[in-house]
Design a protein around this motif. Structure first.
Motif, PDB file in Angstrom:
ATOM      1  N   ASN A  76       0.804  -1.220   0.000  1.00  0.00           N
ATOM      2  CA  ASN A  76       0.000   0.000   0.000  1.00  0.00           C
ATOM      3  C   ASN A  76       0.837   1.270   0.000  1.00  0.00           C
ATOM      4  O   ASN A  76       0.282   2.368  -0.048  1.00  0.00           O
ATOM      5  CB  ASN A  76      -0.921   0.028   1.218  1.00  0.00           C
ATOM      6  CG  ASN A  76      -2.011  -1.006   1.114  1.00  0.00           C
ATOM      7  OD1 ASN A  76      -2.244  -1.560   0.043  1.00  0.00           O
ATOM      8  ND2 ASN A  76      -2.675  -1.287   2.220  1.00  0.00           N
ATOM      9  N   ASP A  77       2.139   1.127   0.107  1.00  0.00           N
ATOM     10  CA  ASP A  77       3.022   2.277   0.191  1.00  0.00           C
ATOM     11  C   ASP A  77       2.797   3.215  -0.996  1.00  0.00           C
ATOM     12  O   ASP A  77       2.695   2.770  -2.133  1.00  0.00           O
ATOM     13  CB  ASP A  77       4.475   1.771   0.178  1.00  0.00           C
ATOM     14  CG  ASP A  77       5.421   2.828   0.675  1.00  0.00           C
ATOM     15  OD1 ASP A  77       4.948   3.851   1.200  1.00  0.00           O
ATOM     16  OD2 ASP A  77       6.645   2.619   0.533  1.00  0.00           O
ATOM     17  N   TYR A  78       2.707   4.512  -0.715  1.00  0.00           N
ATOM     18  CA  TYR A  78       2.441   5.437  -1.816  1.00  0.00           C
ATOM     19  C   TYR A  78       3.413   6.605  -1.845  1.00  0.00           C
ATOM     20  O   TYR A  78       3.966   6.937  -2.892  1.00  0.00           O
ATOM     21  CB  TYR A  78       1.009   5.955  -1.722  1.00  0.00           C
ATOM     22  CG  TYR A  78       0.648   6.937  -2.809  1.00  0.00           C
ATOM     23  CD1 TYR A  78       0.642   6.541  -4.145  1.00  0.00           C
ATOM     24  CD2 TYR A  78       0.325   8.247  -2.508  1.00  0.00           C
ATOM     25  CE1 TYR A  78       0.311   7.435  -5.140  1.00  0.00           C
ATOM     26  CE2 TYR A  78      -0.003   9.144  -3.512  1.00  0.00           C
ATOM     27  CZ  TYR A  78      -0.008   8.738  -4.824  1.00  0.00           C
ATOM     28  OH  TYR A  78      -0.334   9.619  -5.817  1.00  0.00           O
ATOM     29  N   PHE A  79       3.648   7.213  -0.675  1.00  0.00           N
ATOM     30  CA  PHE A  79       4.448   8.429  -0.671  1.00  0.00           C
ATOM     31  C   PHE A  79       5.865   8.195  -1.186  1.00  0.00           C
ATOM     32  O   PHE A  79       6.351   8.926  -2.042  1.00  0.00           O
ATOM     33  CB  PHE A  79       4.494   9.039   0.731  1.00  0.00           C
ATOM     34  CG  PHE A  79       5.355  10.259   0.791  1.00  0.00           C
ATOM     35  CD1 PHE A  79       4.940  11.439   0.207  1.00  0.00           C
ATOM     36  CD2 PHE A  79       6.602  10.227   1.393  1.00  0.00           C
ATOM     37  CE1 PHE A  79       5.736  12.567   0.234  1.00  0.00           C
ATOM     38  CE2 PHE A  79       7.405  11.349   1.423  1.00  0.00           C
ATOM     39  CZ  PHE A  79       6.966  12.518   0.846  1.00  0.00           C
ATOM     40  N   TRP A  80       6.524   7.178  -0.678  1.00  0.00           N
ATOM     41  CA  TRP A  80       7.929   6.957  -1.062  1.00  0.00           C
ATOM     42  C   TRP A  80       8.069   6.591  -2.526  1.00  0.00           C
ATOM     43  O   TRP A  80       8.923   7.176  -3.212  1.00  0.00           O
ATOM     44  CB  TRP A  80       8.589   5.928  -0.132  1.00  0.00           C
ATOM     45  CG  TRP A  80       8.627   6.408   1.276  1.00  0.00           C
ATOM     46  CD1 TRP A  80       7.943   5.881   2.324  1.00  0.00           C
ATOM     47  CD2 TRP A  80       9.316   7.551   1.800  1.00  0.00           C
ATOM     48  NE1 TRP A  80       8.177   6.613   3.452  1.00  0.00           N
ATOM     49  CE2 TRP A  80       9.018   7.645   3.176  1.00  0.00           C
ATOM     50  CE3 TRP A  80      10.173   8.502   1.230  1.00  0.00           C
ATOM     51  CZ2 TRP A  80       9.537   8.646   3.989  1.00  0.00           C
ATOM     52  CZ3 TRP A  80      10.683   9.502   2.052  1.00  0.00           C
ATOM     53  CH2 TRP A  80      10.365   9.564   3.405  1.00  0.00           C
ATOM     54  N   PRO A  81       7.259   5.665  -3.064  1.00  0.00           N
ATOM     55  CA  PRO A  81       7.355   5.415  -4.507  1.00  0.00           C
ATOM     56  C   PRO A  81       7.085   6.675  -5.331  1.00  0.00           C
ATOM     57  O   PRO A  81       7.758   6.934  -6.324  1.00  0.00           O
ATOM     58  CB  PRO A  81       6.268   4.362  -4.774  1.00  0.00           C
ATOM     59  CG  PRO A  81       5.947   3.776  -3.479  1.00  0.00           C
ATOM     60  CD  PRO A  81       6.320   4.744  -2.418  1.00  0.00           C
ATOM     61  N   LEU A  82       6.135   7.472  -4.883  1.00  0.00           N
ATOM     62  CA  LEU A  82       5.817   8.699  -5.610  1.00  0.00           C
ATOM     63  C   LEU A  82       7.019   9.633  -5.629  1.00  0.00           C
ATOM     64  O   LEU A  82       7.281  10.326  -6.611  1.00  0.00           O
ATOM     65  CB  LEU A  82       4.629   9.391  -4.934  1.00  0.00           C
ATOM     66  CG  LEU A  82       4.064  10.629  -5.609  1.00  0.00           C
ATOM     67  CD1 LEU A  82       3.350  10.244  -6.885  1.00  0.00           C
ATOM     68  CD2 LEU A  82       3.114  11.362  -4.678  1.00  0.00           C
TER      69      LEU A  82
END
Lengths: 278, 305
Positions: free
Chosen positions: A208-214
């Motif tokens: 569910n990780d979003y901020f770091w990949p973004l």
């Protein structure tokens, strides 16, 4: 009087929980419904709840809009590798804190706990610069390496490994096991339930990780599925139909739900509550 | 184990620090990865944030030291003020909402009157499993002004259609609902495991004394859960101050529902004003520091008792 009271309570409790379950499930079911409706069908308001012509065309369209397989691989790669490395290093540190007496142990452990308060997000700006210096921008490793050993994981696994009997560790030391051998062959098998529940929580969080990949990834071919899906509303010249967007959501949410249900089936009751005790 | 502990002081005397480290090389080696990673990816960035906040920098070249200029700009900036106040609002609503709802669900899960407990437990955890970004897209549609189900329900109940995400007045509401919806299960489990630790005898004794369910809840459950509830409130606090996904996907007009951390991201990585973004981060760090100090103080005072 008392039994009437009990009955009322019983109805109240069950009714409330059924309401909670509806609130929990509704958005997800609604998403699944819309994702199989054909693009021409009405999706506004209550009309969303009836399906006239179920179709998988929206998923097909999704594959045209974004490189689903590549993104899926990226998500899977970071999730699986991230979880394995985190489990290994957190358990190793937890083993050291729980089963060795070395100078500074208590202070270092208190330090680990204290680091939980300030999260990595607070340093996001320089972290990006550091990642660029390390040539890790657009590399999936940027999502794995910083979180190889996390404070929360160490804290949880230390608590768990403390319950492993000292005699077991000492006995294997007498038997001539090297220090790492004790960890790998004696401690790890014993703490399997803890590793399993921590693994499932980590996997869900990483998926569910979003901020770091973004932040660290900025190429279509490097995006995780989460980032690609989040960009669906603007990917077709702002004209992506809702059916397709929600098909994308289904694609990221269903695997997590399936994984979670599988874990629940495999584990004994209450394993998650064990994961967060304290 | 005891033998090793006793040997420690003499080792220090004989060979100094290096000898000690060598003697205990195994445990030090095992915990080393965490400390190295913490140093490189957390401590250095946080300190560096303070440094950059005194500069004007686009991330590549032209770094110029400007003293407190960024902070002066920040306190004049209505976007900062709005984001900060948004976050305060989110914080209050989230702490109350999450703790109350999670407590209610946990108490019901623990109730002997609940049937099919395992099913309820499994299903009520589901929101936590769902990605906040994907749920954000779903909420965007549920809260759509014209086509959204929420407005449809409100209208059918005789209410008025509202532009949830299109007006600065209401834009924070879908964001906080999404946040609470997704995070509650986590705290339900924490509170539930706390409830399991409360001895049944208390309740039995209270029942014998004729105390009703509400009285039992108020005089037994709440006092015994005090620490856990406080822990939950603190964790929600930390989570809400670094909230990003929810407000970023459900962004309303202007900065009407922007969170502070989202503002950091937008200044840093959309307009590449790293100095200003760092100054904003410093505020975030200070907030988190104050919270953790409160936590530390309270934990200390409890240990003292």
């Amino acid at each position: 009087m008392a039994s009437k009271n009990n009955r009322g309570q019983s109805i109240a409790v069950n009714a409330f929980m059924i309401f909670v379950v509806l609130v929990c499930l509704f958005p997800v079911l609604w998403m699944c419904f819309i994702s199989v409706k054909s693009v021409g069908e009405k999706i506004s308001g209550f009309a969303a709840l009836t399906i006239e012509h179920p179709t998988l065309a929206n998923f097909g369209r999704l594959f045209e809009l974004i490189p689903v397989w590549t993104n899926l691989f990226n998500s899977g790669f970071t999730t699986v590798l991230g979880t394995i490395t985190t489990l290994f290093f957190c358990a190793l540190a937890g083993f050291a804190f729980a089963k060795y007496r070395f100078p500074g142990r208590a202070k270092l452990f208190a330090f680990v706990v204290a680091t939980m308060a300030i999260s990595a997000e607070a340093g996001a700006i320089p972290l990006f610069v550091i990642m660029r210096k390390m040539n890790l921008i657009n590399s999936l490793w940027s999502l794995i390496i910083p979180r190889i050993a996390t404070a929360v994981g160490i804290f949880y696994l230390t608590q768990y490994i403390k319950d492993v009997p000292d005699e077991l560790v000492e006995a294997s030391r007498v038997d001539g096991c090297r220090e790492f051998g004790i960890f790998w062959r004696v401690v790890c098998p014993v703490i399997k339930p803890a590793l399993a529940s921590w693994a499932s929580l980590t996997m869900i969080a990483r998926w569910n990780d979003y901020f770091w990949p973004l932040l660290f990834l900025n190429k279509n071919s490097k995006y995780t599925l989460m980032v690609s899906v989040s960009m669906l509303p603007v990917s077709d010249g702002l004209a992506t139909p809702w059916q397709v967007i929600l098909a994308g959501c289904t694609l990221v949410i269903l695997p997590a739900i399936i994984l979670y249900l599988l874990m629940q089936l495999m584990q004994k009751a209450g394993s998650f509550s064990g994961a967060v005790k304290g | 184990m005891g033998r090793r502990k006793a040997a420690a002081p003499s080792a220090v005397k004989k060979g100094g620090v290096l000898a000690t480290v060598w003697k205990y090389r195994a445990p030090y080696l095992f915990i080393a990865p965490f400390f190295i990673l913490f140093l490189v990816f957390q401590l250095i960035p946080v300190i560096w944030t303070f440094v950059i906040s005194f500069a004007d920098w686009n991330g590549l070249r032209n770094l110029r030291w400007v003293g407190f200029h960024q902070y002066e700009v920040m306190f004049q900036d209505y976007m900062f003020r709005e984001a900060f106040m948004n976050n305060v609002w989110y914080w209050i609503v989230a702490v109350i909402g999450v703790v109350v709802i999670a407590l209610m669900i946990a108490v019901c899960l623990n109730s002997p009157r609940l049937r099919a407990k395992k099913v309820f437990q499994t299903v009520t955890f589901l929101p936590y499993v769902c990605a906040s970004v994907a749920m954000g897209l779903i909420f965007m549609m549920l809260f759509d002004e014209n086509a959204g189900l929420i407005n449809e329900i409100i209208v059918s109940l005789g209410g008025k259609r509202r532009a949830w995400l299109g007006s600065s007045q209401y834009a924070k509401i879908p964001v906080i609902i999404l946040f609470i919806w997704r995070i509650v299960p986590w705290f339900t489990i924490i509170i539930y495991s706390g409830l399991l630790n409360i001895s049944k005898e208390y309740y039995e004794a209270a029942t014998v004394d004729g105390a009703g369910v509400l009285q039992q809840f108020w005089y037994i459950t709440i006092p015994l859960l005090k620490n856990i509830l406080f822990f939950c409130a603190l964790t929600v606090t930390i989570d809400i101050w670094k909230m990003f996904n929810e407000s970023y996907t459900l962004s309303g007009p202007g900065t009407s529902n922007t969170s502070l951390f989202q503002l950091v991201y937008e200044n840093g990585f959309k307009s590449f004003n790293l100095g200003y973004a760092s100054a904003l981060s410093v505020i975030l760090i200070l907030v988190l520091l104050v919270i953790s100090m409160i936590q530390y103080r309270l934990r200390r005072s409890e240990e003292g008792v």
